[in-house]
Design an enzyme around this catalytic site. Sequence first.
Site, PDB file in Angstrom:
ATOM      1  N   PHE A   1      66.725  45.902  51.623  1.00 35.50           N
ATOM      2  CA  PHE A   1      68.167  46.151  51.696  1.00 35.50           C
ATOM      3  C   PHE A   1      69.005  44.954  52.152  1.00 35.50           C
ATOM      4  O   PHE A   1      70.220  44.970  52.022  1.00 35.50           O
ATOM      5  CB  PHE A   1      68.488  47.378  52.579  1.00 35.50           C
TER       6      PHE A   1
ATOM      7  N   HIS B   1      69.109  58.764  49.494  1.00 35.42           N
ATOM      8  CA  HIS B   1      69.195  57.309  49.408  1.00 35.42           C
ATOM      9  C   HIS B   1      70.642  56.855  49.626  1.00 35.42           C
ATOM     10  O   HIS B   1      71.584  57.569  49.257  1.00 35.42           O
ATOM     11  CB  HIS B   1      68.702  56.863  48.032  1.00 35.42           C
TER      12      HIS B   1
END
Length: 217
Positions: free
Chosen positions: A75, A182
């Site tokens: 990420f 998510h």
Amino acid sequence: MRHSAWHDLIKQELPEGYFAKINHFLDDVYGSATIYPPRDKVFNAIQTTDLSDVKVVILGQDPYHGPRQAQGLSFSVPDDIPAPPSLQNILKELASDLGQKDSHDLTPWAKQGVLLLNASLTVPAGQANAHAGLIWEPFTDAIIKVVNQKDSPVVFILWGSYARKKKALISNPKHLIIESAHPSPLSAYRGFFGSKPFSRANEFLVQQGLGPIDWLQ
């Protein structure tokens, strides 16, 4: 991968010769195409976060596939690159949970014991998830199994259906699993926003006598 506590324990979880197989794969793909992250960052997650320091695991699927985005930490992108949508949503949830983080480079988390692990560690330019199923999953599953064996409690943060399937590898009752939708714009409003993973992780760590993560670093 440099020699470390990780190396020996991961090796025990893999078939004989698997590290050589990975090196052959890396030689092949980096020699023939543009691959992200840079080769020296492929193992950045376990090179930045020592096994003894792991308090939290945040599992991603594969690296960002645009130029200069991927840095081998799930990420995270460098601060001089715009934050992709999922990372924007992670920081939005963090802001509502604990406060504003001024940087979107997540390296400071990794240095505090947050293992930022992708299931696939490489991706061809512009081809999301194209290396899925080729080489990486036995290796990254082995990392999860090694963390699962730790005596000290660990928080596993699993976002989205792909990450949540990894629950099968987390059997140690000492650990906490935090799961939700998510952070992708496609699913963030289905349970990611408002899930407060950062404060929940810290509450658990403090209850276990461990120091909290400074998520705003």
